[in-house]
Design an enzyme around this catalytic site. Sequence first.
Site, mmCIF file in Angstrom:
data_model
loop_
_atom_site.group_PDB
_atom_site.id
_atom_site.type_symbol
_atom_site.label_atom_id
_atom_site.label_comp_id
_atom_site.label_asym_id
_atom_site.label_seq_id
_atom_site.Cartn_x
_atom_site.Cartn_y
_atom_site.Cartn_z
ATOM 1 N N HIS A 166 6.449 -9.813 10.735
ATOM 2 C CA HIS A 166 6.081 -9.528 12.116
ATOM 3 C C HIS A 166 7.301 -9.341 13.013
ATOM 4 O O HIS A 166 7.245 -8.602 13.999
ATOM 5 C CB HIS A 166 5.191 -10.645 12.658
ATOM 6 C CG HIS A 166 3.791 -10.564 12.145
ATOM 7 N ND1 HIS A 166 2.934 -11.636 12.137
ATOM 8 C CD2 HIS A 166 3.104 -9.527 11.601
ATOM 9 C CE1 HIS A 166 1.769 -11.259 11.618
ATOM 10 N NE2 HIS A 166 1.854 -9.995 11.295
ATOM 11 N N ARG A 180 -1.990 6.377 10.573
ATOM 12 C CA ARG A 180 -2.062 5.340 9.547
ATOM 13 C C ARG A 180 -2.908 4.194 10.096
ATOM 14 O O ARG A 180 -2.606 3.645 11.151
ATOM 15 C CB ARG A 180 -0.664 4.835 9.198
ATOM 16 C CG ARG A 180 0.277 5.895 8.655
ATOM 17 C CD ARG A 180 1.616 5.257 8.290
ATOM 18 N NE ARG A 180 2.545 6.197 7.717
ATOM 19 C CZ ARG A 180 3.513 6.814 8.378
ATOM 20 N NH1 ARG A 180 3.670 6.564 9.680
ATOM 21 N NH2 ARG A 180 4.326 7.660 7.784
ATOM 22 N N ARG A 222 -6.107 8.924 8.427
ATOM 23 C CA ARG A 222 -6.049 8.628 6.998
ATOM 24 C C ARG A 222 -6.737 7.292 6.748
ATOM 25 O O ARG A 222 -6.459 6.314 7.431
ATOM 26 C CB ARG A 222 -4.593 8.554 6.514
ATOM 27 C CG ARG A 222 -4.469 8.329 5.010
ATOM 28 C CD ARG A 222 -3.017 8.227 4.588
ATOM 29 N NE ARG A 222 -2.372 7.023 5.103
ATOM 30 C CZ ARG A 222 -1.072 6.767 4.965
ATOM 31 N NH1 ARG A 222 -0.286 7.639 4.376
ATOM 32 N NH2 ARG A 222 -0.559 5.648 5.456
ATOM 33 N N GLU A 241 -0.122 13.438 -3.273
ATOM 34 C CA GLU A 241 0.917 12.416 -3.444
ATOM 35 C C GLU A 241 1.276 12.127 -4.894
ATOM 36 O O GLU A 241 2.219 11.381 -5.148
ATOM 37 C CB GLU A 241 0.459 11.101 -2.798
ATOM 38 C CG GLU A 241 0.181 11.194 -1.316
ATOM 39 C CD GLU A 241 -0.367 9.901 -0.756
ATOM 40 O OE1 GLU A 241 0.410 9.140 -0.154
ATOM 41 O OE2 GLU A 241 -1.579 9.639 -0.935
ATOM 42 N N ASN A 244 6.813 10.895 0.390
ATOM 43 C CA ASN A 244 7.324 9.588 -0.037
ATOM 44 C C ASN A 244 6.756 9.196 -1.396
ATOM 45 O O ASN A 244 7.491 8.889 -2.346
ATOM 46 C CB ASN A 244 6.962 8.516 1.000
ATOM 47 C CG ASN A 244 7.541 8.811 2.368
ATOM 48 O OD1 ASN A 244 8.221 9.811 2.563
ATOM 49 N ND2 ASN A 244 7.274 7.949 3.320
ATOM 50 N N ASP A 245 5.427 9.191 -1.494
ATOM 51 C CA ASP A 245 4.807 8.813 -2.762
ATOM 52 C C ASP A 245 4.963 9.899 -3.809
ATOM 53 O O ASP A 245 5.084 9.601 -5.004
ATOM 54 C CB ASP A 245 3.321 8.495 -2.558
ATOM 55 C CG ASP A 245 3.097 7.031 -2.187
ATOM 56 O OD1 ASP A 245 4.012 6.217 -2.423
ATOM 57 O OD2 ASP A 245 2.022 6.705 -1.665
ATOM 58 N N ARG A 278 10.723 2.869 -4.857
ATOM 59 C CA ARG A 278 11.739 3.010 -3.816
ATOM 60 C C ARG A 278 12.091 1.691 -3.144
ATOM 61 O O ARG A 278 13.065 1.622 -2.400
ATOM 62 C CB ARG A 278 11.284 4.032 -2.770
ATOM 63 C CG ARG A 278 10.018 3.685 -2.022
ATOM 64 C CD ARG A 278 9.689 4.815 -1.040
ATOM 65 N NE ARG A 278 8.531 4.544 -0.212
ATOM 66 C CZ ARG A 278 7.293 4.867 -0.522
ATOM 67 N NH1 ARG A 278 7.063 5.469 -1.675
ATOM 68 N NH2 ARG A 278 6.292 4.599 0.285
ATOM 69 N N CYS A 331 3.633 15.514 5.774
ATOM 70 C CA CYS A 331 3.666 14.396 6.723
ATOM 71 C C CYS A 331 4.575 13.264 6.266
ATOM 72 O O CYS A 331 4.643 12.224 6.912
ATOM 73 C CB CYS A 331 2.253 13.857 6.959
ATOM 74 S SG CYS A 331 1.473 13.154 5.499
#
Length: 581
Positions: free
Chosen positions: A191, A298, A334, A433, A456-457, A467, A504
């Site tokens: 957090h 997201r 998403r 992905e 990324n994926d 990663r 994206c």
Amino acid sequence: MIELQGIPVSPGVAIGPALVLDADGYRIPRCLIAAQDAENEFARLGVAVDAVSERLETNRLETSAVAGANTGDIFAAQLQMLHDPRLHAELSRRIQTEMQSAAYAVSRVLNNYATALRKLDNPLLADRAEDVLDIEKQLLLQLGAVSRQPLSDLTEPVIVLSHVLTPSETASLDRRYVRGFCTETGGPGGHTAIVAKGLELPAVVGIGPFLDSVGTAAKIIVDGDRGRVIIDPDEPTLEHYQQQLEQRRSLAVRLAELKDLPAETADGLRIQLSANIEFPQEAHACLERGADGIGLYRTEFLYLSSEEEPSEEDHYEAYSQVIREMNGRPVVIRTLDLGADKMGHRPLAEQEHNPFLGLRSIRLSLRNLDLFRPQLRAILRAAVHGDIRIMFPLITTLAELRQARMLLNVVAEDLEESGVPYRSDIPVGMMVEVPAAVIMLDHFVREVDFFSIGTNDLAQYTLAVDRSNEYVADLYQSCDPAVLRLIAHSIEVADANNTPIAVCGEMSSNPARAMLLIGMGVRNLSVPPATLHRVKKAIRSVTTQQCREIAERVMKLQTARDVDMYLVDRLGDLVPELVVH
């Protein structure tokens, strides 16, 4: 000069004198009280609890005002912890039965809680240890057992260095003077990291023991982009970062002038430039920076920011807020993209040896329909307020896509029967992905309205690289020729079938790589809000033909290093003001 490497959790560069906190931590000695003092001691604890409770509520309100309600809800969760009946029962037992002082009881009980959380295999719950320690420290401060840190009396800019910085301490940092911070412990999912990013404070965590090396350092440099912390930089290094900081400030002022201009190449090709967001309040920043829409909303933070699973109404309110804020611009939502290992509300799977290849994203949703249905219902209900689109993550097989679409239809029928306002004619898309999806894209293209490539994926699964694993992270390259060939094939299939395709992932937020993607045929990019102006500047500085030439050259290169070096050179030639390093 000492250069340290940590985990970058909030981007940007900060330079200033060090303010060292908690160099030695704090320890509460065992202290027993007389039996006749036990009642008064417990009452003293009650006063401290009330004071901390009031402070947490203030933190919640102030953080919500600056960084949005979802970030502020971190402190709502801490309030729940503070008022946990089991916690109070244990503290009462220690004070009124074992005759421990309030400070010692607080220290022992909450430290035991934090230790237990850290030992859990669930990373989400392990990250909550910092919240428990935050409560402990605030109670000890109220009880007078530890002294307050000198954060309230700042009169000049500083870089805060600490063993640990709690979410409350982070939220209360005076941003007039605190330029950034770095800590020995912490991770990207905690957090503290989330609050830092929401407040736009450059931050590096998880550096390991280093405070003893600081001494009376005159200067500290925090590089939140690369995870670097430099203690007592030499003159060339200091001058380099000062120039970089000034370049960033000057460039930001000039780029802000692009807000109302279209993302259009020099020869008139219009690019749809949207933004990626995690929190509803980010929609305003997207509009302020001239985004054409939300290309990726997201939804994971709805699940991570509360002790309880989000209800249908929680989903609906969050989505409706964004859609209304965007005022007719498209919003792509998403669905849940978490692994079972991150879902701390209830056990959804046994411990997985490799969560990235396990029960996550669409697989998790389809296995837990009571988790999936409320989200789908909320999306269809929120669609009555504007241009909303739904996107399913990590689709690997046609069966997964068809099952998800079928459930969406069933949910629409349920809403119809219940007389609840909704829209079912919204576009349905999927993330590209995994290599399997790319190979089968000529079949997927018949069953979706749009694609969005998650680089990324896609890079992770194509190159077989975790990663987040420090031992192989250097092998993770989104510009690897193998990844680029998969992207090129995806664009070719989409174009042949007149199906919109966007990128994206983080790759699109790099101006040089954005030029490459445009040259490969991408006409829709979605980037973090903070990079909108930089990417737009690159787009408006080049022609379509120049981008095509870049793509043609890149597709002949054999290594990711060669690709990156070439792209940096071309960016320097075509848009030199964006090269500030």
